[in-house]
Design an enzyme around this catalytic site. Sequence first.
Site, PDB file in Angstrom:
ATOM      1  N   CYS A 203     -20.857  21.934 -12.975  1.00  0.00           N
ATOM      2  CA  CYS A 203     -20.254  23.239 -13.263  1.00  0.00           C
ATOM      3  C   CYS A 203     -20.543  23.698 -14.694  1.00  0.00           C
ATOM      4  O   CYS A 203     -20.483  24.883 -14.977  1.00  0.00           O
ATOM      5  CB  CYS A 203     -18.752  23.191 -13.010  1.00  0.00           C
TER       6      CYS A 203
ATOM      7  N   ARG B 183     -22.633  32.287 -10.756  1.00  0.00           N
ATOM      8  CA  ARG B 183     -21.245  32.693 -11.021  1.00  0.00           C
ATOM      9  C   ARG B 183     -21.136  34.213 -10.977  1.00  0.00           C
ATOM     10  O   ARG B 183     -20.220  34.771 -10.369  1.00  0.00           O
ATOM     11  CB  ARG B 183     -20.776  32.164 -12.395  1.00  0.00           C
TER      12      ARG B 183
HETATM   13  N1   CP Z   1     -18.019  26.336 -15.420  1.00  0.00           N
HETATM   14  C1   CP Z   1     -17.195  27.077 -16.143  1.00  0.00           C
HETATM   15  O1   CP Z   1     -16.171  27.560 -15.689  1.00  0.00           O
HETATM   16  O2   CP Z   1     -17.598  27.257 -17.428  1.00  0.00           O
HETATM   17  P1   CP Z   1     -16.725  27.874 -18.603  1.00  0.00           P
HETATM   18  O3   CP Z   1     -15.615  26.905 -18.884  1.00  0.00           O
HETATM   19  O4   CP Z   1     -17.671  27.999 -19.760  1.00  0.00           O
HETATM   20  O5   CP Z   1     -16.185  29.203 -18.170  1.00  0.00           O
HETATM   21  N1  NVA Z   2     -12.865  20.227 -15.201  1.00  0.00           N
HETATM   22  C1  NVA Z   2     -13.317  21.025 -16.312  1.00  0.00           C
HETATM   23  C2  NVA Z   2     -14.108  22.195 -15.840  1.00  0.00           C
HETATM   24  C3  NVA Z   2     -14.669  23.103 -16.902  1.00  0.00           C
HETATM   25  C4  NVA Z   2     -15.391  24.266 -16.337  1.00  0.00           C
HETATM   26  C5  NVA Z   2     -12.106  21.483 -17.100  1.00  0.00           C
HETATM   27  O1  NVA Z   2     -11.089  21.857 -16.509  1.00  0.00           O
HETATM   28  O2  NVA Z   2     -12.158  21.459 -18.337  1.00  0.00           O
END
Ligand code: CP
Ligand code: NVA
Length: 306
Positions: A262, A290
């Site tokens: 992600c 996204r």
């Molecule tokens: N993957 C994701 O949600 O990235 P950010 O935390 O940068 O928004």
């Molecule tokens: N599991 C992570 C995802 C970040 C996009 C968090 O919550 O920090």
Amino acid sequence: MKNCLSLLEYDSKEVEQILETALRIKKSWSQGKRPPLLAGKVLALVFEKPSLRTRASFEAAMFQMGGSSIFLSASDGAIGKRESVADFARTLSHFADAVVLRTFSHQTIVEFAEHATVPVINGLSELYHPCQALADILTIRENFGPKKGLQVVFVGDGNNVSRSLAIACAKAGHCFRLVGPKGYLFDKPFLDFFKKEFPDSSLEQTSDLKNSMTGADAIYADVWTSMGQEKERAKRLKIFKPYQVNNTLMAKASSNCIFLHCLPAHRGEEVTEEVIDGPQSRVFPQAGNRMHVQKALLLKMIGPRK
Ligand code: CP
Ligand code: NVA
């Protein structure tokens, strides 16, 4: 009016429609077309935690569709601190057509949605990350086509990202496996809930790395320490170490298996440089997706009526 707090609000058919719209939007966007389908619409983003992808992709989505966005961080009135969550929601509903929230507590988003009169989108809470999961499923779709029954293996924590991915896989007809250390897999309430909600879907979890990559079409990693868990970082680094996605682990799956993350990634921790920058990695198209899935979601929520 429908919210998107966990993706559970949408049935499989609606998830399919979102994916199809996203693919259509992406194609016309790649041809330079940006129809102003959300002209005059305003999206508010209320973020208690940092973000690159979620904030930038939502803001870009709004601008490209002829609308605009308002970004509010904790210093702009810390939701629930300067005034109640309910008053925050009631007020913002007068200015925005939809609101994205990123919070420490999922309960804040639920409470906000109870009092908002416009659709609310979860931009990440400690429990779910539904917009990420939509982009993940779209990326899988782009790689394998509309085929169902693919095996998605998440290596790491039973966290917001893996929970939402498990739900999205069930909606999209894929199988989900969580591979991580004992004590960090999905808890019983989530497993019970999942079984009840998706009795025909496959959800497995194991701490045993042996054979855990069997049949994997996609191997997915996320950070070992999520935002809000910083105090546990040293402990988690030790516990999760055997679950690093490296070339040895990737080699246990077929060469057609893709790698997803992600992002942000901690290179050298949950994933090695060689994997994230390697030929099986799809992490940047995944990040790009996204914007396309969120455009599709926004159109469904606040777009012109068909
Ligand atoms: N993957 C994701 O949600 O990235 P950010 O935390 O940068 O928004
Ligand atoms: N599991 C992570 C995802 C970040 C996009 C968090 O919550 O920090």
